[in-house]
Design a protein around this motif. Structure first.
Motif, PDB file in Angstrom:
ATOM      1  N   GLY A 139       0.799  -1.219   0.000  1.00  0.00           N
ATOM      2  CA  GLY A 139       0.000   0.000   0.000  1.00  0.00           C
ATOM      3  C   GLY A 139       0.828   1.263   0.000  1.00  0.00           C
ATOM      4  O   GLY A 139       1.995   1.277  -0.393  1.00  0.00           O
ATOM      5  N   SER A 140       0.225   2.348   0.486  1.00  0.00           N
ATOM      6  CA  SER A 140       0.872   3.665   0.420  1.00  0.00           C
ATOM      7  C   SER A 140       0.820   4.411   1.745  1.00  0.00           C
ATOM      8  O   SER A 140       1.046   5.617   1.787  1.00  0.00           O
ATOM      9  N   ASP A 141       0.504   3.716   2.847  1.00  0.00           N
ATOM     10  CA  ASP A 141       0.410   4.384   4.141  1.00  0.00           C
ATOM     11  C   ASP A 141       1.710   5.107   4.455  1.00  0.00           C
ATOM     12  O   ASP A 141       2.800   4.539   4.350  1.00  0.00           O
ATOM     13  N   GLY A 142       1.602   6.365   4.834  1.00  0.00           N
ATOM     14  CA  GLY A 142       2.768   7.174   5.171  1.00  0.00           C
ATOM     15  C   GLY A 142       3.048   8.277   4.173  1.00  0.00           C
ATOM     16  O   GLY A 142       3.576   9.326   4.547  1.00  0.00           O
ATOM     17  N   SER A 143       2.687   8.078   2.909  1.00  0.00           N
ATOM     18  CA  SER A 143       3.031   9.080   1.892  1.00  0.00           C
ATOM     19  C   SER A 143       2.210  10.359   2.048  1.00  0.00           C
ATOM     20  O   SER A 143       2.734  11.465   1.900  1.00  0.00           O
ATOM     21  N   SER A 144       0.927  10.227   2.366  1.00  0.00           N
ATOM     22  CA  SER A 144       0.098  11.406   2.592  1.00  0.00           C
ATOM     23  C   SER A 144       0.563  12.161   3.830  1.00  0.00           C
ATOM     24  O   SER A 144       0.691  13.392   3.820  1.00  0.00           O
ATOM     25  N   GLY A 145       0.828  11.412   4.907  1.00  0.00           N
ATOM     26  CA  GLY A 145       1.303  12.045   6.129  1.00  0.00           C
ATOM     27  C   GLY A 145       2.657  12.702   5.961  1.00  0.00           C
ATOM     28  O   GLY A 145       2.951  13.724   6.592  1.00  0.00           O
ATOM     29  N   LEU A 146       3.498  12.133   5.084  1.00  0.00           N
ATOM     30  CA  LEU A 146       4.824  12.698   4.841  1.00  0.00           C
ATOM     31  C   LEU A 146       4.713  14.106   4.254  1.00  0.00           C
ATOM     32  O   LEU A 146       5.495  14.994   4.589  1.00  0.00           O
ATOM     33  N   ARG A 147       3.715  14.314   3.397  1.00  0.00           N
ATOM     34  CA  ARG A 147       3.519  15.646   2.807  1.00  0.00           C
ATOM     35  C   ARG A 147       3.239  16.679   3.895  1.00  0.00           C
ATOM     36  O   ARG A 147       3.785  17.787   3.878  1.00  0.00           O
ATOM     37  N   LYS A 148       2.385  16.321   4.852  1.00  0.00           N
ATOM     38  CA  LYS A 148       2.077  17.252   5.949  1.00  0.00           C
ATOM     39  C   LYS A 148       3.273  17.446   6.860  1.00  0.00           C
ATOM     40  O   LYS A 148       3.559  18.552   7.320  1.00  0.00           O
ATOM     41  N   LEU A 149       3.975  16.358   7.130  1.00  0.00           N
ATOM     42  CA  LEU A 149       5.143  16.420   8.002  1.00  0.00           C
ATOM     43  C   LEU A 149       6.202  17.342   7.423  1.00  0.00           C
ATOM     44  O   LEU A 149       6.771  18.183   8.113  1.00  0.00           O
ATOM     45  N   LYS A 150       6.454  17.194   6.122  1.00  0.00           N
ATOM     46  CA  LYS A 150       7.474  18.000   5.451  1.00  0.00           C
ATOM     47  C   LYS A 150       7.081  19.473   5.357  1.00  0.00           C
ATOM     48  O   LYS A 150       7.928  20.344   5.199  1.00  0.00           O
ATOM     49  N   GLY A 151       5.779  19.723   5.454  1.00  0.00           N
ATOM     50  CA  GLY A 151       5.300  21.107   5.337  1.00  0.00           C
ATOM     51  C   GLY A 151       5.462  21.908   6.604  1.00  0.00           C
ATOM     52  O   GLY A 151       5.156  23.105   6.630  1.00  0.00           O
ATOM     53  N   ASN A 152       5.938  21.285   7.676  1.00  0.00           N
ATOM     54  CA  ASN A 152       6.035  21.996   8.945  1.00  0.00           C
ATOM     55  C   ASN A 152       7.294  21.573   9.695  1.00  0.00           C
ATOM     56  O   ASN A 152       7.350  20.498  10.266  1.00  0.00           O
ATOM     57  N   GLY A 153       8.312  22.413   9.665  1.00  0.00           N
ATOM     58  CA  GLY A 153       9.526  22.125  10.423  1.00  0.00           C
ATOM     59  C   GLY A 153      10.554  21.355   9.619  1.00  0.00           C
ATOM     60  O   GLY A 153      10.401  21.114   8.422  1.00  0.00           O
ATOM     61  N   ASN A 154      11.623  20.976  10.300  1.00  0.00           N
ATOM     62  CA  ASN A 154      12.729  20.252   9.672  1.00  0.00           C
ATOM     63  C   ASN A 154      12.478  18.755   9.711  1.00  0.00           C
ATOM     64  O   ASN A 154      12.337  18.175  10.783  1.00  0.00           O
ATOM     65  N   VAL A 155      12.460  18.139   8.557  1.00  0.00           N
ATOM     66  CA  VAL A 155      12.188  16.705   8.456  1.00  0.00           C
ATOM     67  C   VAL A 155      13.143  16.077   7.449  1.00  0.00           C
ATOM     68  O   VAL A 155      13.271  16.574   6.323  1.00  0.00           O
ATOM     69  N   VAL A 156      13.809  15.010   7.866  1.00  0.00           N
ATOM     70  CA  VAL A 156      14.572  14.181   6.936  1.00  0.00           C
ATOM     71  C   VAL A 156      13.775  12.898   6.731  1.00  0.00           C
ATOM     72  O   VAL A 156      13.388  12.238   7.697  1.00  0.00           O
ATOM     73  N   ALA A 157      13.503  12.561   5.475  1.00  0.00           N
ATOM     74  CA  ALA A 157      12.751  11.347   5.161  1.00  0.00           C
ATOM     75  C   ALA A 157      13.684  10.300   4.574  1.00  0.00           C
ATOM     76  O   ALA A 157      14.446  10.582   3.645  1.00  0.00           O
ATOM     77  N   ILE A 158      13.595   9.092   5.134  1.00  0.00           N
ATOM     78  CA  ILE A 158      14.423   7.972   4.686  1.00  0.00           C
ATOM     79  C   ILE A 158      13.493   6.840   4.270  1.00  0.00           C
ATOM     80  O   ILE A 158      12.566   6.483   5.005  1.00  0.00           O
ATOM     81  N   ALA A 159      13.720   6.267   3.101  1.00  0.00           N
ATOM     82  CA  ALA A 159      12.906   5.145   2.619  1.00  0.00           C
ATOM     83  C   ALA A 159      13.792   3.935   2.380  1.00  0.00           C
ATOM     84  O   ALA A 159      14.931   4.065   1.918  1.00  0.00           O
ATOM     85  N   GLU A 160      13.256   2.758   2.690  1.00  0.00           N
ATOM     86  CA  GLU A 160      13.984   1.526   2.405  1.00  0.00           C
ATOM     87  C   GLU A 160      14.005   1.291   0.894  1.00  0.00           C
ATOM     88  O   GLU A 160      13.016   1.506   0.201  1.00  0.00           O
ATOM     89  N   SER A 161      15.135   0.839   0.392  1.00  0.00           N
ATOM     90  CA  SER A 161      15.279   0.638  -1.045  1.00  0.00           C
ATOM     91  C   SER A 161      14.563  -0.625  -1.508  1.00  0.00           C
ATOM     92  O   SER A 161      14.283  -1.538  -0.729  1.00  0.00           O
ATOM     93  N   SER A 162      14.295  -0.676  -2.804  1.00  0.00           N
ATOM     94  CA  SER A 162      13.640  -1.855  -3.388  1.00  0.00           C
ATOM     95  C   SER A 162      14.540  -3.089  -3.310  1.00  0.00           C
ATOM     96  O   SER A 162      14.069  -4.218  -3.395  1.00  0.00           O
ATOM     97  N   ASN A 163      15.851  -2.867  -3.130  1.00  0.00           N
ATOM     98  CA  ASN A 163      16.791  -4.000  -3.044  1.00  0.00           C
ATOM     99  C   ASN A 163      16.455  -4.932  -1.895  1.00  0.00           C
ATOM    100  O   ASN A 163      16.657  -6.144  -1.987  1.00  0.00           O
ATOM    101  N   THR A 164      15.973  -4.359  -0.777  1.00  0.00           N
ATOM    102  CA  THR A 164      15.785  -5.159   0.431  1.00  0.00           C
ATOM    103  C   THR A 164      14.335  -5.269   0.881  1.00  0.00           C
ATOM    104  O   THR A 164      14.025  -6.075   1.755  1.00  0.00           O
TER     105      THR A 164
END
Length: 368
Positions: A309-334
């Motif tokens: 699914g896609s849980d987290g992507s919508s929330g990431l947009r809001k998170l990034k819109g307020n304050g300092n946020v570094v986003a890390i995603a697991e790669s398709s390799n693993t």
């Protein structure tokens, strides 16, 4: 147009009634064909060799050889995607987590015990998870198990990290001395991924960790206890009123969204079972991220790992819109399932894409 070849399913359960019910679930499936049944783990091992299924549903509790013993042998000799069917008893939840460690792709909790007359309640979930598991790379499921203990001293070897894929610019300003919080979201394949990441975090880490793992009630407590046994940091199932502390990880309980309440300079946990599930999930990663976007007096590390699914992507947009946020995603390799990380990356808000074994190092390099 040429018809898509259906994936082959073997159903393993000691109850003839349960075998019939599960078989019926796939009668109309265009993706899955039931090619056989087995009555216990020993029978399953033989049937897998002769029928060569793409995916197996495996009951945990069976005579002669139970599902856990069978799974260990299957993954060692004839690896195949396995979805476990488990009861929600304490023994059942612990056995399920063992199954995840031994290589099961996913699990489904029976609604009412070993013989569930109301199994139809989880039909949609079971069919979806079987269809998904049939396409999982078995090589990824055979990753070596961890032996990390609380007594182990871990030192992040940042110099030897494999290079990450930079997708975005660094946050507007990142001061390592600012207060930090780590937010982690994951689903299918998550228990093993969390074990890889959480057990490597040092006990003196200067941030609390909030975790959403898609799991039903009961299973999250066993997962938190298991991670706590293996980790240097303290891991617990989140409770109402918990005050966030550095070096602690709080796992959202099944059935509850995880929110925060600010009290002076402190933050406490609020568990919410009033707001409906989001896209079928409670706890939801989107809710965790969105709730945290209300607070900008600390910097945030948002980590999205394997899951459907896609849980987290919508929330990431809001998170990034307020304050300092570094986003890390697991790669398709693993990733066992490259759904949630892929959806996050497609927002163009992810800063780094990292193989699972390097996610802990990626987190630590942003902390004091």
């Amino acid at each position: 147009m040429e018809q898509l070849q259906r994936k082959k399913l073997l159903i393993v359960d000691d109850s003839a009634f349960m075998r019939k019910l599960i078989t019926d679930f796939f009668n109309d499936s265009k993706l899955i064909e039931v090619v056989g049944i087995a009555r216990n783990g020993k029978d399953a091992i033989q049937k897998i060799k002769s029928l060569q299924p793409d995916v197996v549903t495996m009951d945990v509790e069976m005579p002669v050889m139970n599902g856990i013993e069978a799974l260990k042998e299957i993954m060692a000799e004839t690896p195949v995607a396995v979805v476990m069917l488990s009861s929600t008893t304490q023994k059942g939840t612990e056995s399920t987590l063992l199954a995840m460690e031994y290589g099961a792709v996913d699990f489904v909790a029976k609604p009412s015990g070993t013989i569930s007359l109301d199994l139809h309640k989880i039909k949609k979930e079971l069919v979806e998870k079987v269809e998904n598991a049939a396409n999982v790379s078995i090589i990824k499921m055979k990753r070596p198990q961890l032996e990390t203990k609380k007594t182990t001293i871990f030192s992040a070897d940042l110099k030897n990290m494999k290079p990450v894929i930079p997708l975005n610019t660094k946050p507007r300003s990142w001061n390592k001395q600012n207060k930090k919080m780590v937010l982690i979201g994951t689903s299918t394949g998550g228990p093993r991924a969390l074990q890889e990441v959480i057990t490597k975090l040092p006990k003196d880490m200067q941030a609390p960790v909030l975790i959403v793992q898609h799991m039903p009630a009961g299973f999250t407590k066993s997962l938190a206890d298991r991670l706590n046994q293996l980790s240097q940091i303290e891991v617990k199932e989140a409770e109402n009123g918990d005050i966030l502390r550095n070096g602690y990880a709080y796992l959202a309980p099944g059935g509850y969204h995880l929110r925060l309440n600010k009290m002076g300079n402190d933050y406490s946990i609020i568990l919410d079972n009033v707001e409906p599930p989001r896209a079928g999930h409670r706890p939801s990663v989107d809710v965790l991220f969105e709730d945290n976007s209300r607070f900008n007096d600390f910097d945030k590390l948002a980590v999205i790992m394997t899951g459907m699914g896609s849980d987290g992507s919508s929330g990431l947009r809001k998170l990034k819109g307020n304050g300092n946020v570094v986003a890390i995603a697991e790669s398709s390799n693993t990733c066992i399932v490259y759904g949630m990380p892929k959806a996050a990356i497609e927002t163009n808000l992810v800063n780094e894409v990292v193989d699972l074994e390097n996610i802990t190092q990626a987190i630590l390099k942003y902390l004091p």
